[in-house]
Design an enzyme around this catalytic site. Structure first.
Site, PDB file in Angstrom:
ATOM      1  N   ASP A  78     -24.643  21.545  39.209  1.00 47.57           N
ATOM      2  CA  ASP A  78     -23.188  21.432  39.380  1.00 47.57           C
ATOM      3  C   ASP A  78     -22.529  22.685  38.821  1.00 47.57           C
ATOM      4  O   ASP A  78     -23.074  23.333  37.914  1.00 47.57           O
ATOM      5  CB  ASP A  78     -22.620  20.188  38.686  1.00 47.57           C
ATOM      6  CG  ASP A  78     -21.296  19.746  39.314  1.00 47.57           C
ATOM      7  OD1 ASP A  78     -21.328  18.988  40.297  1.00 47.57           O
ATOM      8  OD2 ASP A  78     -20.231  20.195  38.847  1.00 47.57           O
ATOM      9  N   CYS A 116     -17.401  11.475  50.768  1.00 50.12           N
ATOM     10  CA  CYS A 116     -16.597  10.243  50.691  1.00 50.12           C
ATOM     11  C   CYS A 116     -15.282  10.494  51.422  1.00 50.12           C
ATOM     12  O   CYS A 116     -14.205  10.128  50.968  1.00 50.12           O
ATOM     13  CB  CYS A 116     -16.386   9.784  49.254  1.00 50.12           C
ATOM     14  SG  CYS A 116     -15.745  11.040  48.130  1.00 50.12           S
TER      15      CYS A 116
END
Length: 420
Positions: free
Chosen positions: A257, A357
């Site tokens: 990340d 999403c």
């Protein structure tokens, strides 16, 4: 336990809403910061404030239409309590001022069928138009109605520590109403939203909070014991923890990340989970040399790409007001670059799952189609077949979850395999 409705409690809701409607920061962060500054608010008081201001964010356009030009944070809250909670004048009496009762009754009785479709659906015009083009007006109405409801609380059982039946039995003994999820073999859905941060099972790492739809991404990736797996955009690591459990704590699992803070948030969760095969790695960008070292070596790569988040509007209703056509266009460029970089890690025969999403075709199917056109060495694997291997029945060659159909957040995923 229900909060006692007082002018002071209403004033707290008004203060929070005033900060939220600046749309400078994510709504959950604004609310959390306010509660830290006002520790005198108990659990029930906080629940009332959060639910009421989030109702305004969810139903913003139709509530404003009911205010009929007399807009203020106070009036938005009163209409929200009257319309979304169904409160009458008796419940609202502690805060109503002279003359407000008549105005509020007229606002509550207003016929929504007179409002434009985007206003009825509580969506900005640009987003309504895109969704209507994709799904048709009737289905957008059903989708919007589901997105405008608060999300249930879903948990994922940590299969390394406990099985789902044992967790459900413990909850039943503790008086916590819960049932098995409909799709994920590890999902538990709670009837309410109890405070679980001090529950012994949570402290032992027996479960994590994770939407049931999100859990299916792990089953699409289908990591095996001893493999090398990469969670390319790990965030705070909810899916990383699931992948580690599916790998039975063997092999090597890299959690990449760009945010050191998000990876720091993963550490206590990792400690509770009992996993020892996870290697968190902060990267500068998708072209980082730490990534290039793994080129062609990974068995599985999950790309849960940064996206508009419009599938999570039940939890993050502010996103529909904070995103725009321009911000989505910017995201699609980033998504294409991230998928291309992540795919380089897959070995011949390796699997890549691209997921968002988001509800929007340009962040989902369009990204996958462009990738496949540019990378003939990859092929699409039917998502329904991949899930069927785990006893999960969801139709479609690419995964598309929607709250009004599957009662999950909105998710998209495509399974890509590198030809051997």
């Amino acid at each position: 336990m229900k909060a006692r409705f007082t002018p002071a409690l209403f004033a707290h809701a008004e203060a929070v809403l005033g900060q939220l409607l600046n749309f400078e920061h994510p709504a959950d962060a604004v609310v959390s910061r306010y509660f830290r500054a006002h520790r005198e608010l108990g659990h029930a008081d906080r629940a009332f404030v959060a639910e009421t201001v989030f109702a305004v964010l969810r139903r913003g356009r139709s509530l404003e239409a009911r205010c009929a030009g007399r807009l203020s944070d106070r009036k938005r809250l009163l209409v929200a309590l009257a319309v979304t909670r169904g409160w009458g004048q008796r419940e609202l009496a502690p805060v109503l001022k002279v003359g407000e009762a008549e105005w509020l009754a007229a606002a509550k009785d207003m016929d929504e069928s007179d409002m434009p479709p985007a206003v009825r659906c509580d969506l900005p015009d640009w987003l309504y138009d895109k969704l209507a083009e994709q799904f048709g007006a009737d289905e957008v109405a059903a989708l919007a109605a589901a997105l405008n409801q608060p999300a249930p609380l879903d948990l994922r059982v940590n299969s390394l520590k406990m099985d789902r039946d044992a967790v459900l039995a413990r909850f039943a003994a503790d008086g916590i109403a819960a049932q098995p999820g409909l799709l994920s073999p590890l999902a538990v859905r709670l009837a309410d939203k109890p405070a679980l941060a001090r529950h012994p099972l949570f402290l032992e790492g027996a479960f994590e909070v994770q939407d049931e739809g999100s859990q299916l991404l792990g089953y699409l990736l289908d990591p095996k014991r001893g493999e090398m797996v990469v969670d390319f955009c790990a965030g705070a690591g909810g899916k990383t923890l699931l992948l580690g459990a599916l790998m039975r704590n063997t092999g090597r699992l890299y959690a990449f990340d760009v945010s050191a803070k998000r990876l720091a948030n993963l550490k206590p969760r990792l400690a509770r989970s009992g996993l020892s095969n996870v290697h968190p790695v902060r990267i500068e960008h998708e072209r980082d040399t730490k990534i290039k070292r793994l080129a062609g070596k990974a068995d599985r790569v999950l790309v849960d790409a940064p996206c508009s988040g419009l599938g999570t509007l039940r939890r993050n209703p502010d996103l529909k007001w904070r995103q725009s056509e321009a911000s989505v266009a910017e995201l699609t460029q980033k998504q294409a670059a991230i998928l291309a970089a992540a795919a380089k890690l897959a070995r011949p025969g390796g699997r890549v799952v691209y997921a968002t999403c988001s509800l929007l075709r340009e962040e989902n199917e369009a990204i996958v189609a462009a990738f496949l056109a540019a990378h003939p060495d990859f092929t699409l694997v039917p998502a329904d077949a991949a899930l069927a291997r785990h006893g999960i029945a969801v139709a479609g060659g690419m995964l598309r979850l929607l709250p009004h159909r599957q009662q999950t957040d909105g998710f998209f995923a495509a399974v890509l395999e590198r030809r051997s």
